[in-house]
Design a protein around this motif. Structure first.
Motif, mmCIF file in Angstrom:
data_model
loop_
_atom_site.group_PDB
_atom_site.id
_atom_site.type_symbol
_atom_site.label_atom_id
_atom_site.label_comp_id
_atom_site.label_asym_id
_atom_site.label_seq_id
_atom_site.Cartn_x
_atom_site.Cartn_y
_atom_site.Cartn_z
ATOM 1 N N VAL A 276 4.937 0.296 -8.785
ATOM 2 C CA VAL A 276 5.683 0.291 -7.532
ATOM 3 C C VAL A 276 4.846 -0.399 -6.474
ATOM 4 O O VAL A 276 3.683 -0.049 -6.250
ATOM 5 C CB VAL A 276 6.024 1.728 -7.099
ATOM 6 N N LYS A 277 5.438 -1.400 -5.817
ATOM 7 C CA LYS A 277 4.739 -2.144 -4.790
ATOM 8 C C LYS A 277 5.068 -1.574 -3.418
ATOM 9 O O LYS A 277 6.195 -1.154 -3.164
ATOM 10 C CB LYS A 277 5.135 -3.620 -4.842
ATOM 11 N N ALA A 278 4.084 -1.579 -2.550
ATOM 12 C CA ALA A 278 4.281 -1.080 -1.196
ATOM 13 C C ALA A 278 5.197 -2.021 -0.429
ATOM 14 O O ALA A 278 5.143 -3.247 -0.587
ATOM 15 C CB ALA A 278 2.941 -0.948 -0.485
ATOM 16 N N VAL A 282 0.642 -1.214 6.411
ATOM 17 C CA VAL A 282 -0.337 -2.247 6.085
ATOM 18 C C VAL A 282 -0.255 -2.645 4.610
ATOM 19 O O VAL A 282 -0.286 -3.845 4.296
ATOM 20 C CB VAL A 282 -1.760 -1.757 6.443
ATOM 21 N N PRO A 283 -0.138 -1.690 3.660
ATOM 22 C CA PRO A 283 0.002 -2.111 2.260
ATOM 23 C C PRO A 283 1.218 -3.010 2.033
ATOM 24 O O PRO A 283 1.150 -3.989 1.282
ATOM 25 C CB PRO A 283 0.142 -0.789 1.504
ATOM 26 N N GLY A 284 2.327 -2.707 2.696
ATOM 27 C CA GLY A 284 3.498 -3.556 2.559
ATOM 28 C C GLY A 284 3.278 -4.934 3.155
ATOM 29 O O GLY A 284 3.754 -5.949 2.611
ATOM 30 N N PHE A 285 2.559 -5.011 4.280
ATOM 31 C CA PHE A 285 2.255 -6.295 4.905
ATOM 32 C C PHE A 285 1.397 -7.152 3.967
ATOM 33 O O PHE A 285 1.626 -8.368 3.828
ATOM 34 C CB PHE A 285 1.528 -6.067 6.228
ATOM 35 N N ILE A 286 0.417 -6.521 3.301
ATOM 36 C CA ILE A 286 -0.426 -7.270 2.364
ATOM 37 C C ILE A 286 0.409 -7.779 1.183
ATOM 38 O O ILE A 286 0.228 -8.924 0.733
ATOM 39 C CB ILE A 286 -1.586 -6.380 1.870
ATOM 40 N N THR A 287 1.303 -6.962 0.693
ATOM 41 C CA THR A 287 2.162 -7.384 -0.423
ATOM 42 C C THR A 287 2.997 -8.599 -0.032
ATOM 43 O O THR A 287 3.111 -9.576 -0.800
ATOM 44 C CB THR A 287 3.091 -6.231 -0.847
ATOM 45 N N ARG A 288 3.584 -8.582 1.166
ATOM 46 C CA ARG A 288 4.401 -9.713 1.604
ATOM 47 C C ARG A 288 3.555 -10.938 1.886
ATOM 48 O O ARG A 288 3.961 -12.076 1.583
ATOM 49 C CB ARG A 288 5.192 -9.317 2.852
ATOM 50 N N LEU A 289 2.366 -10.719 2.450
ATOM 51 C CA LEU A 289 1.509 -11.851 2.808
ATOM 52 C C LEU A 289 1.041 -12.603 1.573
ATOM 53 O O LEU A 289 0.976 -13.841 1.570
ATOM 54 C CB LEU A 289 0.303 -11.338 3.611
ATOM 55 N N ARG A 291 2.598 -12.565 -1.332
ATOM 56 C CA ARG A 291 3.742 -12.757 -2.218
ATOM 57 C C ARG A 291 3.614 -11.945 -3.509
ATOM 58 O O ARG A 291 3.997 -12.388 -4.590
ATOM 59 C CB ARG A 291 3.944 -14.237 -2.546
ATOM 60 N N GLY A 292 3.013 -10.779 -3.380
ATOM 61 C CA GLY A 292 2.911 -9.874 -4.515
ATOM 62 C C GLY A 292 1.683 -10.079 -5.375
ATOM 63 O O GLY A 292 1.452 -9.294 -6.307
ATOM 64 N N ALA A 293 0.877 -11.099 -5.097
ATOM 65 C CA ALA A 293 -0.342 -11.292 -5.890
ATOM 66 C C ALA A 293 -1.273 -10.099 -5.718
ATOM 67 O O ALA A 293 -1.953 -9.672 -6.653
ATOM 68 C CB ALA A 293 -1.041 -12.585 -5.470
ATOM 69 N N ILE A 294 -1.317 -9.581 -4.518
ATOM 70 C CA ILE A 294 -2.052 -8.347 -4.246
ATOM 71 C C ILE A 294 -1.012 -7.325 -3.799
ATOM 72 O O ILE A 294 -0.315 -7.534 -2.803
ATOM 73 C CB ILE A 294 -3.115 -8.545 -3.152
ATOM 74 N N SER A 295 -0.897 -6.258 -4.550
ATOM 75 C CA SER A 295 0.142 -5.263 -4.242
ATOM 76 C C SER A 295 -0.470 -3.876 -4.220
ATOM 77 O O SER A 295 -0.543 -3.197 -5.247
ATOM 78 C CB SER A 295 1.273 -5.332 -5.269
ATOM 79 N N PRO A 296 -0.956 -3.436 -3.083
ATOM 80 C CA PRO A 296 -1.523 -2.088 -2.987
ATOM 81 C C PRO A 296 -0.466 -1.024 -3.277
ATOM 82 O O PRO A 296 0.742 -1.275 -3.166
ATOM 83 C CB PRO A 296 -1.993 -1.999 -1.527
ATOM 84 N N ARG A 297 -0.930 0.157 -3.643
ATOM 85 C CA ARG A 297 -0.013 1.263 -3.870
ATOM 86 C C ARG A 297 0.647 1.675 -2.565
ATOM 87 O O ARG A 297 0.036 1.591 -1.500
ATOM 88 C CB ARG A 297 -0.750 2.457 -4.459
ATOM 89 N N PRO A 298 1.883 2.129 -2.616
ATOM 90 C CA PRO A 298 2.533 2.616 -1.381
ATOM 91 C C PRO A 298 1.781 3.811 -0.825
ATOM 92 O O PRO A 298 1.080 4.536 -1.544
ATOM 93 C CB PRO A 298 3.935 3.012 -1.859
ATOM 94 N N THR A 299 1.950 4.024 0.454
ATOM 95 C CA THR A 299 1.357 5.205 1.082
ATOM 96 C C THR A 299 2.055 6.465 0.563
ATOM 97 O O THR A 299 3.131 6.407 -0.037
ATOM 98 C CB THR A 299 1.514 5.132 2.603
#
Length: 569
Positions: A276-278, A282-289, A291-299
């Motif tokens: 599951v991608k955030a 901030v984790p969601g912002f990193i995922t969008r920035l 393009r999913g290459a880095i996808s932190p866990r959701p809060t």
């Protein structure tokens, strides 16, 4: 550590406690869930302290706290270890023996033997199988000749929609279907063409006479001499309609070896849980920035919100009724009915009805988005035969219900004439309920204030989930408490035990903590769960519901309440 229950199938579960492991079985999924909760309540009572548990199902996890009093409430997920397997381990059901045992059947008896053909003389057919009886071997029911089938159990309170009784082909009334009146040289075809109702009567009369004359009419098949138990029937009359249909063969459960894994077991053991991608913070912002290459866990907050939505969107195995009750006017029953229906419609995508079942003039129709027709439940009752027709569709409901736009639910209003509304008694409620169950997955039923009104009792008895709603005013919560006592006295204790209590704040002021504790303790001792919803300014003026104007805090509280409601379905 946290106690764990793993629901491995619709009929089995395993409860892992600190000192023991309990295997649970039941007729269907709702019964399994209920027995799992009873096991946790018993463990909490034995330990005389709150018990944190997690219930693992194939598509969702429930993080709950079980109190010795029997009250169950949600809690935030955490990283503490659990008793039993890891939460992410595959759910593998124990082997079950659900197949029919056919090992005792002589399979060679199912193959025709050499020389066992029927001779055709003077237009008559002789059905040949066993040389001793002249009959084909029968497996399963002697009336139909069909193999035994294994059918799954139905849902806890599944209700069949009101459908006209179907009329099956004539062949379903007799042991074998009539297919053709043309003679055939094959014994199987002869048996089929000789099984009409007329030929069955002829066969019965031939059997009573010993049927020696028929044996003489088949000299080319001496090996098929008839016995008293082998009646012979003449061919079907030529004027018999040629439109008779062969009944479909019964679907039989395949033979399985419980000691060997199945395809489902393989898929369960090799499937990798989707990451599951955030999407927020901030984790969601990193995922969008990236393009999913880095996808932190959701809060944790986003994970809890996702789990809550999954609970609300859980598929149901049949139509369900939710009845909202309190015997006091002004207890927020109508507001609760609207918010539950709107929350379900927005999150589940529709197929929800809010139904005003008030024995006098209700206000649910006024509180919804206005429509261009004034028709009500009374009008629908007068035209109920239209909905009972097999050709009826959702479009036939449009002249009677009031769609609520983007909230994706409909309203069925009560009649504005109290005398007409009183015509909806228990029998009329049942007719409407059966017809509406064909078109709506969930019906949220707003009720009146008379515990002895027949339509009120019918709604409560039909409810798969009872909602006891009350404000924190003394008159309304006392009315709710009296109603609980009355329901228990009239044999509806099970409905109360399974109910959810919603305490609705009626003012902006801070709720007295002592009063809150008293109310939660009282209703928690009677019902499955107690939750609270905040004061909402939009509800004060009694105008129609506008979802966009409802505060986010209020929406969150009703999402929590709706998740608890769906847990009970």
């Amino acid at each position: 550590m946290i106690a764990q229950a793993r629901i491995t199938s619709d009929t089995t579960a395993t409860v892992h406690l600190a000192e023991e492991t309990v295997e649970v079985s039941g007729a269907d999924l709702p019964e399994i869930r209920d027995r799992v909760k009873q096991a946790f309540i018993a463990a909490a009572k034995a330990a005389d302290q709150d018990l944190d548990v997690v219930i693992v199902e194939p598509d969702v996890r429930h993080h709950l706290r079980v109190e010795p009093s029997g009250r169950i409430a949600g809690r935030e997920a955490d990283q503490r270890p659990v008793h039993g397997p890891q939460i992410d381990d595959p759910l593998i059901a124990p082997p079950t023996d659900d197949t029919a045992d056919l090992s005792g059947i002589d399979r060679t008896s199912l193959r025709p033997r050499t020389g066992e053909h029927a001779a055709i003389t003077s237009g008559e057919h002789v059905a040949i199988g066993s040389p001793a009886t002249g009959e084909h071997p029968v497996i399963g029911s002697p009336a139909t000749g069909q193999l035994p089938t294994v059918r799954p159990h139905g849902g806890r309170r599944r209700r069949a929609a009101a459908m006209p009784p179907s009329t099956g082909p004539a062949s379903a009334e007799s042991p074998a279907g009539s297919l053709s009146s043309t003679p055939s040289t094959h014994s199987a075809q002869s048996a089929q063409s000789a099984a009409s109702a007329h030929s069955a009567q002829s066969a019965a009369s031939a059997a009573s006479a010993g049927s020696p004359a028929i044996a003489s009419s088949a000299p080319s098949a001496p090996s098929a001499s008839p016995a008293p138990f082998a009646p012979v029937a003449p061919a079907a009359p030529a004027e018999q309609p040629a439109t008779s249909k062969r009944p479909l063969p019964a679907r039989t459960a395949p033979e399985t070896d419980s000691s060997r894994p199945t395809l489902k077991d393989l898929q369960s053991s090799t499937a990798k849980p989707a990451r599951v991608k955030a999407t927020r913070g901030v984790p969601g912002f990193i995922t969008r920035l990236t393009r999913g290459a880095i996808s932190p866990r959701p809060t944790r907050r986003e994970r809890n919100e996702t789990e809550r939505l999954e609970r609300i969107r859980r598929p149901l195995d049949g139509p369900r009724n939710i009845a909202v009750v309190n015997l006091k006017g002004g207890a927020h029953k109508t507001t609760a009915s609207l918010m539950i229906a709107a929350t379900l419609g927005v999150t589940r995508g529709g197929n929800v009805l809010a139904w005003d079942n008030n024995e006098t003039r209700g206000t649910l129709g006024w509180r919804g988005i206005p429509t261009d027709h004034p028709r009500t439940a009374v009008d629908l009752l007068h035209d109920i035969d239209r909905l009972r027709s097999p050709e009826a569709s959702n479009a036939d409901l449009d002249p009677y219900v009031r769609p609520q736009g983007g909230m994706r639910f409909d309203i069925l209003a009560s009649d504005e004439d109290p005398g007409s509304a009183a015509s909806i008694d228990a029998a009329a409620f049942g007719e409407l309920n059966d017809a509406l169950s064909r078109f709506y997955r969930i019906k949220v039923i707003d009720t009146g204030n008379n515990v002895r009104a027949s339509n009120w009792l019918a709604a409560v008895k039909s409810a798969d989930q009872l909602i006891i709603v009350s404000t924190v005013r003394e008159d309304t919560f006392n009315a709710a408490a009296w109603m609980i006592d009355e329901l228990r006295a009239t044999g509806l204790a099970e409905q109360v035990d399974h109910a959810v209590t919603i305490l609705s704040h009626s003012s902006k002021g801070k709720l007295d903590s002592t009063l809150r504790d008293r109310l939660r303790a009282h209703f928690g001792a009677h019902t499955r769960a107690v939750t609270e919803v905040p004061y909402e300014h939009q509800f004060v003026d009694g105008s129609h519901l506008e979802w966009e104007r409802v505060s986010q805090k209020t929406k969150e509280a009703w999402l929590d309440a709706t998740a608890l409601i769906i847990d009970g379905l």
